[in-house]
Design an enzyme around this catalytic site. Structure first.
Site, short mmCIF file in Angstrom:
data_model
loop_
_atom_site.label_atom_id
_atom_site.label_comp_id
_atom_site.label_asym_id
_atom_site.label_seq_id
_atom_site.Cartn_x
_atom_site.Cartn_y
_atom_site.Cartn_z
N ARG A 1 -6.88 5.12 -2.46
CA ARG A 1 -7.06 3.66 -2.34
C ARG A 1 -7.13 3.24 -0.87
O ARG A 1 -8.02 2.47 -0.49
CB ARG A 1 -5.89 2.95 -3.03
CG ARG A 1 -5.92 1.43 -2.85
CD ARG A 1 -4.61 0.81 -3.24
NE ARG A 1 -4.66 -0.64 -3.18
CZ ARG A 1 -3.61 -1.43 -3.33
NH1 ARG A 1 -2.42 -0.90 -3.54
NH2 ARG A 1 -3.73 -2.73 -3.26
N CYS B 1 0.81 -1.22 0.00
CA CYS B 1 0.00 0.00 0.00
C CYS B 1 0.84 1.27 0.00
O CYS B 1 0.30 2.37 0.09
CB CYS B 1 -0.92 0.01 1.22
SG CYS B 1 -2.17 -1.31 1.20
#
Length: 299
Positions: free
Chosen positions: A242, A196
């Protein structure tokens, strides 16, 4: 009386490329094992999933310049160009041998660039190298990022993404707190993992951004430079979005939804969001730095 069916244009091109078959065979012998290993290895990971796309785009760009290989173009290579070509070819083959024997992917994959460039300079000269410069440059994005760069950049990126996501969602009224790169929202805890951090998405979006600029052929240098400078910030913002989406999905639908299909889908959306940001930026800059009309030669 029967007539023979006309041959396909692709078949005719392959016939005219016959003098290049030994070169193509040599490249296939060298790099097909490499591509086979990549297809059954890192190309199956989320971080390097863009590798096949880079290869296909590169082959397409080379195919667009196939006229270079079908007939003699211009003057033959000079001695200087030939000498540089042989130097690059030998260096590329040595780098390939080192990477292949020691399992160093950066060397094994990266050796394609000096090998192909060297062959072009030896056979066709600088004109062909200039015509295929972007195709060769694009191969850089097939090379995995060195481990020391990944290690140095991943930690700070995760930290910044966690801070921004926490502050934005807290300002929106969500019960969220942060400890390092661990986000707690309601009863759930989410770890902002290495995947991430957005590092690899920055890399892949940079590839698509440069390809977009190359295909668009914008006449404004300022417009091109602004878009190039914005690629990495856009990828970072898209990755923040995201992470925030995953936090919201987990909070509203539960931990299973956040870590299941929607987690992978968010990765796809990240890339789409980044490209959309890039297109919108280019559209806005078009009003400030419009393209100049291209010169047309009268036939």
């Amino acid at each position: 009386m029967s007539t023979l069916a006309p041959r396909a244009p692709v078949f005719d091109v392959l016939i005219h490329l016959k003098p290049w078959w030994p070169v193509l065979l040599g490249l296939l012998v060298l790099y097909v094992p490499t591509y086979w290993m990549l297809a059954h290895g890192i190309w199956n990971s989320e971080e390097q999933a863009h590798g096949p796309i880079v290869l296909i785009v590169t082959l397409f760009l080379i195919w667009q310049q196939r006229a270079l290989f079908l007939a003699d173009v211009g003057t033959p290579p000079t001695r200087g160009q030939t000498a540089i070509g042989w130097t690059l070819l030998v260096i590329g083959l040595l780098v390939y041998a080192l990477g292949r024997s020691q399992d160093i992917l950066i060397f094994e994959i990266g050796s394609q660039i000096p090998v192909i460039l060297g062959v072009l300079l030896i056979t066709l000269g600088a004109k062909a190298a200039r015509a295929l410069w972007f195709a060769l440059l694009f191969l850089v994005f097939m090379i995995p990022l060195p481990g020391f760069i990944v290690d140095a950049a991943t930690g700070p990126l995760k930290q910044y993404i966690s801070i921004i996501a926490e502050q934005v969602l807290y300002a929106a009224g969500y019960p969220i707190a942060r400890s390092g790169v661990m986000l707690t929202v309601g009863p759930y805890q989410l770890l902002v993992a290495d995947a991430c951090s957005g590092l690899h998405s920055m890399f892949s979006l940079s590839a698509m951004g440069l390809l977009y600029l190359y295909l668009m052929q914008r006449s404004s240098v300022t417009r091109n430079l602004i878009i190039m400078a914005a690629i990495l910030p856009i990828a970072f913002v898209a990755n923040v979005v995201r992470v925030m989406v995953l936090v919201l999905v987990t909070y509203h639908l539960g931990d299973e939804a956040g870590q299941g299909f929607l987690h992978g889908f968010a990765g796809i959306m990240l890339f789409i969001i980044g490209l959309l940001f890039l297109f919108v930026l280019d559209w806005v800059l078009g009003f400030i730095f419009p393209d100049r009309p291209r010169d047309r030669t009268q036939g």
